[in-house]
Write a protein that holds these residues in place. Sequence first.
Motif, PDB file in Angstrom:
ATOM      1  N   MET A   1      25.273  18.006   2.558  1.00 30.16           N
ATOM      2  CA  MET A   1      24.576  18.019   3.842  1.00 30.16           C
ATOM      3  C   MET A   1      23.244  18.712   3.724  1.00 30.16           C
ATOM      4  O   MET A   1      22.235  18.281   4.255  1.00 30.16           O
ATOM      5  N   LYS A   2      23.217  19.807   2.931  1.00 28.08           N
ATOM      6  CA  LYS A   2      21.982  20.540   2.718  1.00 28.08           C
ATOM      7  C   LYS A   2      20.997  19.700   1.958  1.00 28.08           C
ATOM      8  O   LYS A   2      19.813  19.718   2.217  1.00 28.08           O
ATOM      9  N   ALA A   7      16.042  16.485   1.840  1.00 24.51           N
ATOM     10  CA  ALA A   7      15.367  15.215   1.568  1.00 24.51           C
ATOM     11  C   ALA A   7      14.671  14.672   2.816  1.00 24.51           C
ATOM     12  O   ALA A   7      13.563  14.138   2.770  1.00 24.51           O
ATOM     13  N   TYR A   8      15.385  14.863   3.950  1.00 24.05           N
ATOM     14  CA  TYR A   8      14.829  14.394   5.225  1.00 24.05           C
ATOM     15  C   TYR A   8      13.544  15.126   5.565  1.00 24.05           C
ATOM     16  O   TYR A   8      12.558  14.532   5.999  1.00 24.05           O
ATOM     17  N   LEU A   9      13.582  16.443   5.343  1.00 23.76           N
ATOM     18  CA  LEU A   9      12.391  17.250   5.651  1.00 23.76           C
ATOM     19  C   LEU A   9      11.224  16.849   4.740  1.00 23.76           C
ATOM     20  O   LEU A   9      10.068  16.780   5.174  1.00 23.76           O
ATOM     21  N   ILE A  10      11.530  16.632   3.469  1.00 22.14           N
ATOM     22  CA  ILE A  10      10.469  16.222   2.534  1.00 22.14           C
ATOM     23  C   ILE A  10       9.889  14.869   2.951  1.00 22.14           C
ATOM     24  O   ILE A  10       8.672  14.657   2.975  1.00 22.14           O
ATOM     25  N   TYR A  11      10.828  13.980   3.276  1.00 21.62           N
ATOM     26  CA  TYR A  11      10.397  12.639   3.704  1.00 21.62           C
ATOM     27  C   TYR A  11       9.525  12.708   4.953  1.00 21.62           C
ATOM     28  O   TYR A  11       8.465  12.060   5.050  1.00 21.62           O
ATOM     29  N   THR A  12       9.981  13.532   5.893  1.00 21.51           N
ATOM     30  CA  THR A  12       9.232  13.687   7.142  1.00 21.51           C
ATOM     31  C   THR A  12       7.856  14.280   6.876  1.00 21.51           C
ATOM     32  O   THR A  12       6.841  13.858   7.445  1.00 21.51           O
TER      33      THR A  12
END
Length: 443
Positions: A1-2, A7-12
């Motif tokens: 989950m972490k 990854a989501y934050l990097i992508y964003t």
Amino acid sequence: MKISLKAYLIYTAVILVLCIAAVIYIHSLLVRYEASQPERKVENHIAAIKKAAEEGKLTDIISFDEIESKDSDVYKEELKRLEEKLKKEALTYVDRYSATGRSYDIKCGTETVCRVDLKSIESERETKLIVFNFEKWEVAATKAAVISEEIEMSSSLTLKISDKKIEGTPSKNKGYTVYNFQTLTTPEIVVSDLAGESTVYDPSKKLMTYGYKVMIPSVYKLTANGHDVDPSSALRTETDDFRDIEAYCDVVPADLTYDMVFLSNDVKFDITDQNGKKLDYEIKNRCIQLEMQPTGAAVPEEIIDQIDVLDAAHKWSLFMTNDLAGQTNGYYKLEEYLIKDSYLAEKAYKWATGVDHTFTSVHRLENPAFKNEVVTDYLRYSDKCFSCTIKLDKPMHLNSGQTVVDSMNSTFYFVNMAEEGKTPDWKILSIRANVANGGEKGE
């Protein structure tokens, strides 16, 4: 989950950076696109025009090639006025159609002062993101907005532009003058008449004027409301009686006709004779006509010392009745008063050598031959020319017992034929018999 969250934050973050970069890039394109518009080029050029006006270098940035007379006072004055106008007032522009590029009228208030033509540089055109078309513009020409006028008006009026008098050319319409001029600003046209009246003239409106005609001898002086009227503005008419006068006299007696128009109907004329005396006159249908008036003046002593005008009249009178003794029926006695090869000399010689003189009735004269002699109306035209009226009676006793009185009432014109500085040598230039109606008949 972490791991997923990271990854989501990097992508964003990447997406956000890309969006920011895209916005910055599009913004830069928008700024560049706006800066590439021809209006910006015109605005920058207007600033350059203002600066040139402040530095007195307007001719370095604006073309005045349409001005035909760059050396004229009107042009120089207009250039100064235009520079002052551009320094003090705001400039705007108006887009106008042009088939070859972009064209703009540069205005100062409501007045167009010049036209700016732009052209696109083909080699530097480019397109970004399909919708952004970039062009680089340069100033192709900046031309002054020249105002050209043609005005036709009476030759007795004068015209001033920017307080400078302008000269016109004679019109096909007699008595009128055509004025062609060019200005850089809306001109103030001032029209003045011979009486000193002036008005600002609008060529789009009719100019109200009042016409007068004055006909006087050339030795008389004319003023209108106290202002001298230049004789050169009049039509000069010289009579046939002065056939030879121009060849011998620097001032030719003539009749002058002044055809004038005035800006006011309230015009007071003064007409003075050669002695400064004001003459009476009547105005009929806006027309004044004066014949030569007797002056009553005597011939000055200095002239009497130089020529015996009565002796000249005596000899002419005796000659014409075949009473002048001497060779060729007295011609050579009269010759001392005649100008060689002149009209009068030729006429006298033909009389002396022809048959006409033989028809004079046989008669005898009294002793002295002349009575009732009067010399009057002396009139000086110049240092070399004068006239006087000579009156006398010559009784002639015919063999039939009848007495005929040959009366003379003539104006004699004399001219000094001597060179400058030499002893005066006065000759008869013309003789004009004064007829009953006040006119004259020439010899």
